[in-house]
Design a protein around this motif. Structure first.
Motif, PDB file in Angstrom:
ATOM      1  N   ASP A  51     -35.252  47.510 -24.006  1.00 43.36           N
ATOM      2  CA  ASP A  51     -36.671  47.662 -23.698  1.00 43.36           C
ATOM      3  C   ASP A  51     -37.230  49.053 -23.981  1.00 43.36           C
ATOM      4  O   ASP A  51     -38.364  49.325 -23.664  1.00 43.36           O
ATOM      5  N   ARG A  52     -36.448  49.946 -24.549  1.00 46.92           N
ATOM      6  CA  ARG A  52     -36.929  51.301 -24.830  1.00 46.92           C
ATOM      7  C   ARG A  52     -37.376  51.443 -26.263  1.00 46.92           C
ATOM      8  O   ARG A  52     -36.787  50.897 -27.174  1.00 46.92           O
ATOM      9  N   ASP A  53     -38.394  52.221 -26.443  1.00 42.91           N
ATOM     10  CA  ASP A  53     -38.884  52.551 -27.771  1.00 42.91           C
ATOM     11  C   ASP A  53     -38.421  53.961 -28.096  1.00 42.91           C
ATOM     12  O   ASP A  53     -38.411  54.830 -27.236  1.00 42.91           O
ATOM     13  N   ALA A  54     -38.040  54.208 -29.326  1.00 43.60           N
ATOM     14  CA  ALA A  54     -37.541  55.524 -29.730  1.00 43.60           C
ATOM     15  C   ALA A  54     -38.662  56.455 -30.160  1.00 43.60           C
ATOM     16  O   ALA A  54     -38.402  57.552 -30.635  1.00 43.60           O
ATOM     17  N   ALA A  55     -39.908  56.050 -29.982  1.00 42.49           N
ATOM     18  CA  ALA A  55     -41.032  56.873 -30.437  1.00 42.49           C
ATOM     19  C   ALA A  55     -41.036  58.250 -29.777  1.00 42.49           C
ATOM     20  O   ALA A  55     -41.276  59.256 -30.449  1.00 42.49           O
ATOM     21  N   ASP A  56     -40.780  58.311 -28.481  1.00 38.66           N
ATOM     22  CA  ASP A  56     -40.775  59.605 -27.788  1.00 38.66           C
ATOM     23  C   ASP A  56     -39.646  60.488 -28.301  1.00 38.66           C
ATOM     24  O   ASP A  56     -39.830  61.687 -28.509  1.00 38.66           O
ATOM     25  N   PHE A  57     -38.472  59.898 -28.512  1.00 41.02           N
ATOM     26  CA  PHE A  57     -37.346  60.660 -29.038  1.00 41.02           C
ATOM     27  C   PHE A  57     -37.692  61.216 -30.416  1.00 41.02           C
ATOM     28  O   PHE A  57     -37.474  62.389 -30.696  1.00 41.02           O
ATOM     29  N   ARG A  58     -38.246  60.364 -31.278  1.00 46.52           N
ATOM     30  CA  ARG A  58     -38.607  60.809 -32.619  1.00 46.52           C
ATOM     31  C   ARG A  58     -39.668  61.896 -32.563  1.00 46.52           C
ATOM     32  O   ARG A  58     -39.640  62.842 -33.344  1.00 46.52           O
ATOM     33  N   ARG A  59     -40.614  61.781 -31.642  1.00 48.46           N
ATOM     34  CA  ARG A  59     -41.655  62.805 -31.511  1.00 48.46           C
ATOM     35  C   ARG A  59     -41.050  64.144 -31.093  1.00 48.46           C
ATOM     36  O   ARG A  59     -41.417  65.196 -31.623  1.00 48.46           O
ATOM     37  N   ILE A  60     -40.129  64.095 -30.148  1.00 44.40           N
ATOM     38  CA  ILE A  60     -39.481  65.326 -29.681  1.00 44.40           C
ATOM     39  C   ILE A  60     -38.672  65.962 -30.799  1.00 44.40           C
ATOM     40  O   ILE A  60     -38.764  67.176 -31.037  1.00 44.40           O
TER      41      ILE A  60
END
Length: 113
Positions: A51-60
């Motif tokens: 259920d997690r999206d990697a968008a925040d990780f990629r943004r960081i």
């Protein structure tokens, strides 16, 4: 890199992260079914969060990369300014700080004039 199904829904997200010790870690997210590579079942531990999206990780990671590049450019610009004869007063003014603060931040690093 996102891999989508025929409906455009992310089936999994794969990305590689460089470790400080020059190694690399392969991350797989959104995995809803077992992963097979060339017919071999890979067991992932711990199980990924579906259920997690990697968008925040990629943004960081993108921001960290941009900050690293910006710092390298700033270091090079200050080194060039010093090599071209600019004073710490001029450099400090360009940085929005005092000459002393500029010199303390940029003047004591090996390899800098």
């Amino acid at each position: 890199m996102d891999f989508d199904d025929s409906e455009g829904k992310a089936v999994l997200t794969v990305y590689v992260e460089r470790e400080p010790d020059e190694g690399y870690v392969l991350h797989v997210e959104h995995l809803a079914a077992p992963l097979r590579v060339n017919g071999t079942l890979l067991r992932l531990s711990p199980a990924p969060h579906v259920d997690r999206d990697a968008a925040d990780f990629r943004r960081i990671t993108a921001a960290r990369t941009a900050a690293t590049k910006a710092q390298a450019e700033l270091d090079a610009a200050v080194s060039a300014a010093r090599a071209n004869g600019d004073s710490w007063e001029v450099i400090g003014a360009a940085l929005g700080t005092s000459a002393r603060t500029a010199r303390e931040r940029f003047g004591n690093t090996p390899g800098r004039p």
